[in-house]
Design an enzyme around this catalytic site. Structure first.
Site, short mmCIF file in Angstrom:
data_model
loop_
_atom_site.label_atom_id
_atom_site.label_comp_id
_atom_site.label_asym_id
_atom_site.label_seq_id
_atom_site.Cartn_x
_atom_site.Cartn_y
_atom_site.Cartn_z
N GLY A 52 0.80 -1.22 0.00
CA GLY A 52 0.00 0.00 0.00
C GLY A 52 0.83 1.27 0.00
O GLY A 52 0.51 2.24 -0.68
N HIS A 53 1.93 1.26 0.76
CA HIS A 53 2.80 2.45 0.81
C HIS A 53 3.47 2.68 -0.55
O HIS A 53 3.69 3.83 -0.95
CB HIS A 53 3.86 2.29 1.90
CG HIS A 53 3.30 2.25 3.28
ND1 HIS A 53 2.63 3.31 3.85
CD2 HIS A 53 3.29 1.27 4.23
CE1 HIS A 53 2.25 3.00 5.07
NE2 HIS A 53 2.64 1.76 5.31
N CYS A 54 3.77 1.58 -1.25
CA CYS A 54 4.38 1.70 -2.57
C CYS A 54 3.39 2.32 -3.55
O CYS A 54 3.75 3.15 -4.39
CB CYS A 54 4.83 0.34 -3.08
SG CYS A 54 6.01 -0.51 -2.01
#
Length: 492
Positions: A52-54
C-alpha cells in the site's frame, strides 16, 4: 479517417502510459549493477506490487522522475517479488525502500516521499555541499529550493568560509548552500559581509545572520528560521520538527473544518512571539486522533491544543474545557515557557494488590522503583498477543519469588493506560518490554532473553543486588547441590 483517428488515440494513450521511471525488474542482477555503476547519481525504489505504501508513493515518484529527468538524475524502480536476488543483496527488508546510488555505492534515502521532497533531496545530492554563487546565477539559485542559505563573504575571509563549508557538509541533506565572494553580488543582495541570508518560500521569505559567523551560530540560526511559523504537520515532515530540539505545540483541528484557517491564524501571533522556543503546527484531528490521545487530550473535542517535548518525553495538554483562542493559548504558552506548568502524566488509580504480580501505575512509579528492592517491570498492552502469551509465565515467576517480596518486586505496567514518567529515562516502543533495575542503582537494564520461566528466573538471580534465593535454593546451596546463581555472594 477512422484509421487516423484510431492511430491518434493510440499515440495519445502511449503518451499517457509513458513513464520516466526506469524499470529494472526484468534486467536482473547484471542489468541492475550496470545501471547503478554507470550512474554518477541515481535513486532506486525497491518495492512490492501489493504494498500500500508503494502504491501511495507511485504518482509522486513518477512526477519526480519527470522533473529530475531535465537535470539528468535518473529515477528507477525494481519489483522485489520478481528480482529477489537483487533486493536481498541490497539488504531490503521492507517496502518501499529507497536508496541513493553514486557510481554503484548505496546510501539510504533520507527525504520525504512527496514529489517536491524527492526532487529537492535529489537536487541537493547532485550539487556540491556548497555551490558558487555569482551575479549571473544569484536570483535563480536563491529560489532553487524551499530553504536556501547563501553566505556573502570577502574572498580573504577564510575563517568564515571554512565555518560555513563545515556546517554545509554536515547539513547538506537539509538545506541548499551557496557561497558568494563577489562584491557585485553582495551589493545586489543588499548585504554587508560577512553575512548569511536564508531565502525561503514561506513566512517572511528572508532572514539574515550578521556579525561573527560560526558553526554554532549557523546551527541556531537555521533551527530557528528553517521551519514555517505555523504549518501543517504530517508523517512527511515530522522528523524535521522532532530533530529541531525544541518543544512542539499542536493545534488539533479537522482539515475540513470551515473555521480551520481562522483558528490557525489566531494562534500565529503567539507562535511569532515564541519563535525559536517552540515550533507551532496544526494537525488533522480526523486522521490523528490517536496522537491527540497520546498527548492526554482524552475527549474527541476539536479544536484542542497541547505541547510536547519530544526530548524530555513530556506532554502538556490545554484543559479541553477551554476554547483554543488566542488569549487562552497565549496564557498557557507563557506559563509553559516560565516553567509554571507540570507535565501531564496519565495514570490509572492504584489498585488493591492481591495477585502474584504487583500492578504498577504511573502515579506510584517513582515511589516503587526507587526503593531498596530489586525490580522487574513488564510494560504491556492488553491487546498484545505476545503479552497474553507471557502472562501465565510471568504470574508463575511472581509466585516463585513471593517469599522475597521485601527484596524483589515483580511488576507489570499497562503502558496504554499509564505514561512512563520522564524520570525513568526511556521510552517504551514495543510490547512486551521488560526492564530491570537493581536496588540502589539508577540504571534500567533491558531484558533481551527468551520469555521462558527458566530464563527469567536466571536473569533475576544473576542481576539482583539483594539475596533473592528461595529457602529451598539456599538450603541446596549450603549442601553443595547447586551452583551459586545470585549476583551477590561471597567467594569461598
Amino acid at each position: 479517417m477512422r484509421a487516423s483517428t484510431l492511430l491518434a488515440g493510440l499515440a495519445s494513450a502511449a503518451v499517457v502510459l509513458a513513464s520516466d521511471v526506469v524499470d529494472l525488474t526484468k534486467s536482473g542482477q547484471a542489468g541492475f549493477e550496470d545501471f547503478v555503476q554507470d550512474s554518477s547519481l541515481a535513486l532506486v525504489e525497491f518495492y512490492a506490487p501489493w504494498c500500500g505504501h508503494c502504491k501511495a508513493l507511485a504518482p509522486h515518484y513518477e512526477e519526480a522522475a519527470t522533473i529530475l529527468k531535465k537535470d539528468n538524475i535518473p529515477i528507477a524502480k525494481i519489483d522485489c517479488t520478481e528480482a529477489q536476488d537483487v533486493c536481498s543483496g541490497q539488504g531490503v527488508n521492507g517496502y518501499p525502500t529507497l536508496k541513493v546510488f553514486r557510481n554503484g555505492v548505496a546510501a539510504d534515502y533520507a527525504g520525504t516521499r512527496k514529489t517536491d521532497g524527492i526532487v529537492s533531496y535529489m537536487k541537493k545530492q547532485s550539487l556540491p555541499a556548497v555551490s558558487d554563487v555569482t551575479a549571473a546565477n544569484h536570483d535563480e539559485f536563491k529560489s532553487a529550493d524551499k530553504v536556501v542559505l547563501i553566505a556573502y563573504v570577502d574572498e580573504s575571509d577564510s575563517k568564515t568560509q571554512e565555518a560555513f563549508k563545515t556546517f554545509a557538509n554536515q547539513h547538506r541533506d537539509d538545506y541548499l548552500f551557496g557561497l558568494s565572494t563577489d562584491a557585485a553580488t553582495h551589493s545586489a543582495a543588499n548585504v554587508k559581509p560577512p553575512q548569511v541570508v536564508m531565502y525561503k518560500s514561506f513566512d517572511e521569505g528572508r532572514n539574515d545572520l550578521e556579525g561573527s559567523i560560526s558553526e554554532d551560530s549557523l546551527f541556531d540560526f537555521a533551527k530557528e528560521h528553517s521551519v514555517p511559523l505555523l504549518d501543517e504537520i504530517s508523517p512527511d515532515n515530522f522528523a524535521t520538527y522532532a530533530e529541531a530540539g525544541i518543544p512542539l505545540a499542536y493545534i488539533f483541528v479537522p482539515s475540513n473544518d470551515a473555521k480551520r484557517d481562522e483558528i490557525v491564524d489566531a494562534i500565529k501571533p503567539v507562535a511569532r512571539e515564541h519563535k525559536g522556543k517552540l515550533n507551532f503546527v496544526w494537525i488533522d484531528s480526523n486522521k490523528f486522533a490517536d496522537h491527540a490521545k497520546s498527548l492526554n487530550l482524552q475527549e474527541p473535542k476539536w479544536p484542542a491544543f497541547a505541547i510536547q517535548s519530544i526530548q524530555d518525553m513530556t506532554k502538556f495538554p490545554l484543559d479541553q474545557s477551554k476554547d483554543v483562542s488566542h488569549d487562552n493559548v497565549a496564557a498557557f504558552v507563557k506559563d509553559f515557557v516560565a516553567g509554571k506548568i507540570k507535565p501531564s502524566i496519565k495514570s490509572q488509580k492504584a489498585p488493591t494488590q492481591d495477585g502474584p504480580v504487583f500492578v504498577l501505575v504511573a502515579d506510584e512509579f517513582d515511589q516503587v522503583t526507587n526503593g531498596d528492592k530489586d525490580i522487574l517491570v513488564e510494560f504491556y498492552a492488553p491487546w498484545c498477543g505476545h503479552c497474553k502469551k507471557l502472562a501465565p509465565i510471568y504470574d508463575t515467576l511472581g509466585e516463585e519469588f513471593s517469599n522475597v517480596k521485601d527484596k524483589l518486586v515483580i511488576a507489570k505496567f499497562d503502558a496504554t493506560e499509564n505514561d512512563v514518567p520522564s524520570s525513568a529515562g526511556f521510552r517504551v516502543t514495543g510490547f512486551p518490554t521488560l526492564k530491570f533495575k537493581a536496588a540502589g542503582t539508577d540504571e534500567w537494564i533491558s531484558y533481551e532473553g527468551d520469555r521462558s520461566l527458566e530464563s527469567l528466573r536466571e536473569f533475576l538471580e544473576t542481576n539482583a543486588t539483594n539475596d533473592i534465593l528461595s529457602p529451598d535454593d539456599a538450603e541446596a546451596e549450603l549442601e553443595g547441590e547447586t551452583e551459586v546463581k545470585s549476583g551477590r555472594h561471597d567467594e569461598l
